[in-house]
Write an enzyme that holds these catalytic residues in place. Structure first.
Site, PDB file in Angstrom:
ATOM      1  N   PRO A 296       0.803  -1.210   0.000  1.00 44.28           N
ATOM      2  CA  PRO A 296       0.000   0.000   0.000  1.00 44.28           C
ATOM      3  C   PRO A 296       0.836   1.260   0.000  1.00 44.28           C
ATOM      4  CG  PRO A 296      -0.083  -1.121   2.121  1.00 44.28           C
ATOM      5  CD  PRO A 296       1.061  -1.651   1.361  1.00 44.28           C
ATOM      6  N   GLU A 297       0.342   2.249  -0.726  1.00 44.40           N
ATOM      7  CA  GLU A 297       0.920   3.585  -0.698  1.00 44.40           C
ATOM      8  C   GLU A 297      -0.073   4.480   0.042  1.00 44.40           C
ATOM      9  OE1 GLU A 297       2.404   4.755  -4.573  1.00 44.40           O
ATOM     10  OE2 GLU A 297       2.500   2.685  -5.215  1.00 44.40           O
TER      11      GLU A 297
END
Length: 273
Positions: free
Chosen positions: A2-3
DNA sequence: AACAGCACCTGTAGGC
DNA sequence: TGCCTACAGGTGCTGT
């Protein structure tokens, strides 16, 4: 995995699901997921009532009513889910049982994710740059740097801007029409301005779509994001560019894939855009 | 300063 | 089916 947009989506879900709840039990199935003393982590968290959930860059912060603070970094494959699906069972690393009978599971196939007690209240961290959600913040961060490093490397540097990862760095550079290998110091003022505007825009759009689901990212309630339907370059090697039709190219920068359109993102400065 | 290489780990996809 | 390689949304360390 995830960013910033995915972590933000997870944090919003966690706020709805776990704030106000008390951890009746914490079980560590893979103690190395805990940075520092696992025993101390367990001791501090058991009985904790969750007062707030925060995001800083790609970090999730959880604050207890007693001031205890811990962080979660999901790295590549970490997930936080309320329900334990059968395929996730073998990747269960930490289990939080709340006193109301609900649960939260930290799932992590590759075991890169880390949970740790945070020494101070709040998520202040000297190693993290500003949040890239406003053009003014991105502009200030890029203007403060003078380096010949490729712009792509700079965007991925969490000490410069906290939260941008490989997908959104590529997408922001495409939106700005800038080749990922362009040295930061070679960018004109107008080009810096374009990146400063495109990065927050792609991040906000992705948050609005609850993130990008390529493989295993899910929000806390198990939903996929929708931003993968709107990627222009990331993971689209060989496909025609939506703007000019040129095949999207993939190169390696700092041992990581970079995707770009050779027609829209020229290697030389393009002052005319 | 900034790079490559490797470490941390497992799963998946594709070629043969 | 099995074996092999390459690759994956991240970060941190070491050596050059």
């Amino acid at each position: 995995m995830p960013e910033l947009p995915e972590v933000e989506t997870i944090v919003r879900g966690l706020r709805r699901q776990v704030v106000g709840k008390t951890m009746a039990a914490v079980r560590l199935f893979w103690p190395r997921s805990i940075e520092g003393s696992a025993a101390e982590f367990h001791r501090q968290l058991k009985g904790m009532t969750v007062a707030g959930i925060f995001r800083r860059g790609k970090y999730i912060g959880v604050e207890g009513e007693d001031g205890t603070f811990f962080t979660i970094h999901l790295r590549m494959t970490g997930k936080l889910v309320r329900e334990l699906a059968a395929p996730d069972r073998k990747h269960l690393r930490v289990q939080f049982m709340f006193s109301d009978g609900t649960a939260l599971y930290f799932i992590d196939a590759r075991k890169f994710g880390r949970l740790r007690l945070w020494p101070c209240r709040g998520l202040s961290c000297p190693g993290l740059g500003p949040e890239p959600l406003r053009a003014s913040a991105v502009l200030a961060a890029l203007r403060a740097l003078r380096t010949m490093r490729p712009i792509k490397s700079v965007l991925l540097d969490q000490a410069v801007l906290a939260g941008i990862g490989n997908i959104y760095a590529d997408e922001a550079l495409f939106a700005a029409g800038i080749h990922p290998l362009r040295p930061l110091s070679s960018l004109s003022g107008k080009e810096i301005l374009r990146v400063s505007r495109s990065a927050p825009r792609v991040l906000h759009e992705a948050i609005g779509r609850r993130g990008t689901t390529l493989r295993n990212y899910r929000s806390v309630d198990g939903r996929s994001g929708e931003n993968q339907e709107h990627l222009n370059v990331y993971g689209r090697t060989g496909e025609p560019c939506c703007e000019c039709g040129s095949p999207i190219e993939r190169i390696r920068i700092n041992s990581r894939s970079s995707h770009f359109c050779p027609g829209c993102q020229k290697k030389m400065s393009d002052a005319g855009r």
